[in-house]
Design an enzyme around this catalytic site. Sequence first.
Site, PDB file in Angstrom:
ATOM      1  N   LYS A  44      -4.041   5.042   4.908  1.00 38.05           N
ATOM      2  CA  LYS A  44      -2.674   5.293   4.393  1.00 38.05           C
ATOM      3  C   LYS A  44      -2.702   5.879   2.979  1.00 38.05           C
ATOM      4  CE  LYS A  44      -0.649   1.176   4.786  1.00 38.05           C
ATOM      5  NZ  LYS A  44       0.439   0.174   4.831  1.00 38.05           N
ATOM      6  N   LYS A  46      -3.584   4.373   0.375  1.00 34.31           N
ATOM      7  CA  LYS A  46      -3.076   3.364  -0.559  1.00 34.31           C
ATOM      8  C   LYS A  46      -4.262   2.552  -1.075  1.00 34.31           C
ATOM      9  CE  LYS A  46       1.676   2.036   0.083  1.00 34.31           C
ATOM     10  NZ  LYS A  46       2.612   0.921   0.277  1.00 34.31           N
TER      11      LYS A  46
HETATM   12  N1  C2G Z   1      10.186  -2.493   0.877  1.00 39.48           N
HETATM   13  C1  C2G Z   1      11.549  -2.657   0.606  1.00 39.48           C
HETATM   14  N2  C2G Z   1      12.002  -2.441  -0.648  1.00 39.48           N
HETATM   15  C2  C2G Z   1      11.150  -2.090  -1.646  1.00 39.48           C
HETATM   16  C3  C2G Z   1       9.772  -1.946  -1.379  1.00 39.48           C
HETATM   17  C4  C2G Z   1       9.304  -2.156  -0.096  1.00 39.48           C
HETATM   18  O1  C2G Z   1      12.347  -2.979   1.515  1.00 39.48           O
HETATM   19  N3  C2G Z   1      11.658  -1.894  -2.889  1.00 39.48           N
HETATM   20  C5  C2G Z   1       9.728  -2.711   2.254  1.00 39.48           C
HETATM   21  C6  C2G Z   1       9.123  -1.461   2.888  1.00 39.48           C
HETATM   22  O2  C2G Z   1      10.154  -0.609   3.401  1.00 39.48           O
HETATM   23  C7  C2G Z   1       8.267  -2.065   3.999  1.00 39.48           C
HETATM   24  C8  C2G Z   1       7.805  -3.407   3.390  1.00 39.48           C
HETATM   25  O3  C2G Z   1       8.687  -3.678   2.274  1.00 39.48           O
HETATM   26  O4  C2G Z   1       9.070  -2.331   5.155  1.00 39.48           O
HETATM   27  C9  C2G Z   1       6.381  -3.363   2.897  1.00 39.48           C
HETATM   28  O5  C2G Z   1       6.256  -2.296   1.984  1.00 39.48           O
HETATM   29  P1  C2G Z   1       4.784  -1.654   1.754  1.00 39.48           P
HETATM   30  O6  C2G Z   1       3.819  -2.747   1.476  1.00 39.48           O
HETATM   31  O7  C2G Z   1       4.922  -0.513   0.813  1.00 39.48           O
HETATM   32  O8  C2G Z   1       4.481  -1.128   3.236  1.00 39.48           O
HETATM   33  P2  C2G Z   1       3.982   0.334   3.677  1.00 39.48           P
HETATM   34  O9  C2G Z   1       2.871   0.783   2.840  1.00 39.48           O
HETATM   35  O10 C2G Z   1       5.201   1.161   3.791  1.00 39.48           O
HETATM   36  O11 C2G Z   1       3.334   0.006   5.124  1.00 39.48           O
HETATM   37  O12 C2G Z   1       2.607   0.522   9.744  1.00 39.48           O
HETATM   38  C10 C2G Z   1       3.562   0.479   8.718  1.00 39.48           C
HETATM   39  C11 C2G Z   1       2.907   0.458   7.365  1.00 39.48           C
HETATM   40  O13 C2G Z   1       1.878  -0.525   7.291  1.00 39.48           O
HETATM   41  C12 C2G Z   1       3.979   0.178   6.317  1.00 39.48           C
END
Ligand code: C2G
Length: 132
Positions: A44, A46
């Site tokens: 990803k 990340k």
């Molecule tokens: N999130 C949120 N508000 C934020 C930050 C994050 O609602 N201010 C939500 C994201 O939309 C996601 C969850 O928190 O649903 C986790 O965020 P991340 O750890 O950034 O996840 P991500 O890297 O988007 O991974 O297969 C799907 C991926 O693994 C998603």
Amino acid sequence: MKKVITYGTFDLLHWGHINLLKRAKELGDYLVVAISSDDFNEIKNKKAYHSYENRKMILEAIRYVDEVIPENSWDQKVTDVQDHNIDIFVMGDDWKGKFDFLKDHCEVIYLPRTIGISTTQIKKDLFNVQNG
Ligand code: C2G
């Protein structure tokens, strides 16, 4: 029992994550969180500050979370939904539409992201504080 699943890295856990997990749990009775492995985070693009094991331990301490499983690939969601008898798949709406293929297997809900916080923002702000 209505089972909910959501996916993410959940690095540097913050109130936006908690808002998401709280609302996801409120949609059912049992919340499974699939947390991205360190290898999958590389896919990803990340780089998590905390290791998978520590991010998992932190998530397991949250009252809204009932079970934490690893997310190792983009392709495991259908089998996860089937294997865990999931009724509802939930993600923040930055992913809106991206997982609609799951509608054949469960309800798909995208929740509004929490504005004003993100792991990236935290890292940026800390960098600026350090470097004046
Ligand atoms: N999130 C949120 N508000 C934020 C930050 C994050 O609602 N201010 C939500 C994201 O939309 C996601 C969850 O928190 O649903 C986790 O965020 P991340 O750890 O950034 O996840 P991500 O890297 O988007 O991974 O297969 C799907 C991926 O693994 C998603």
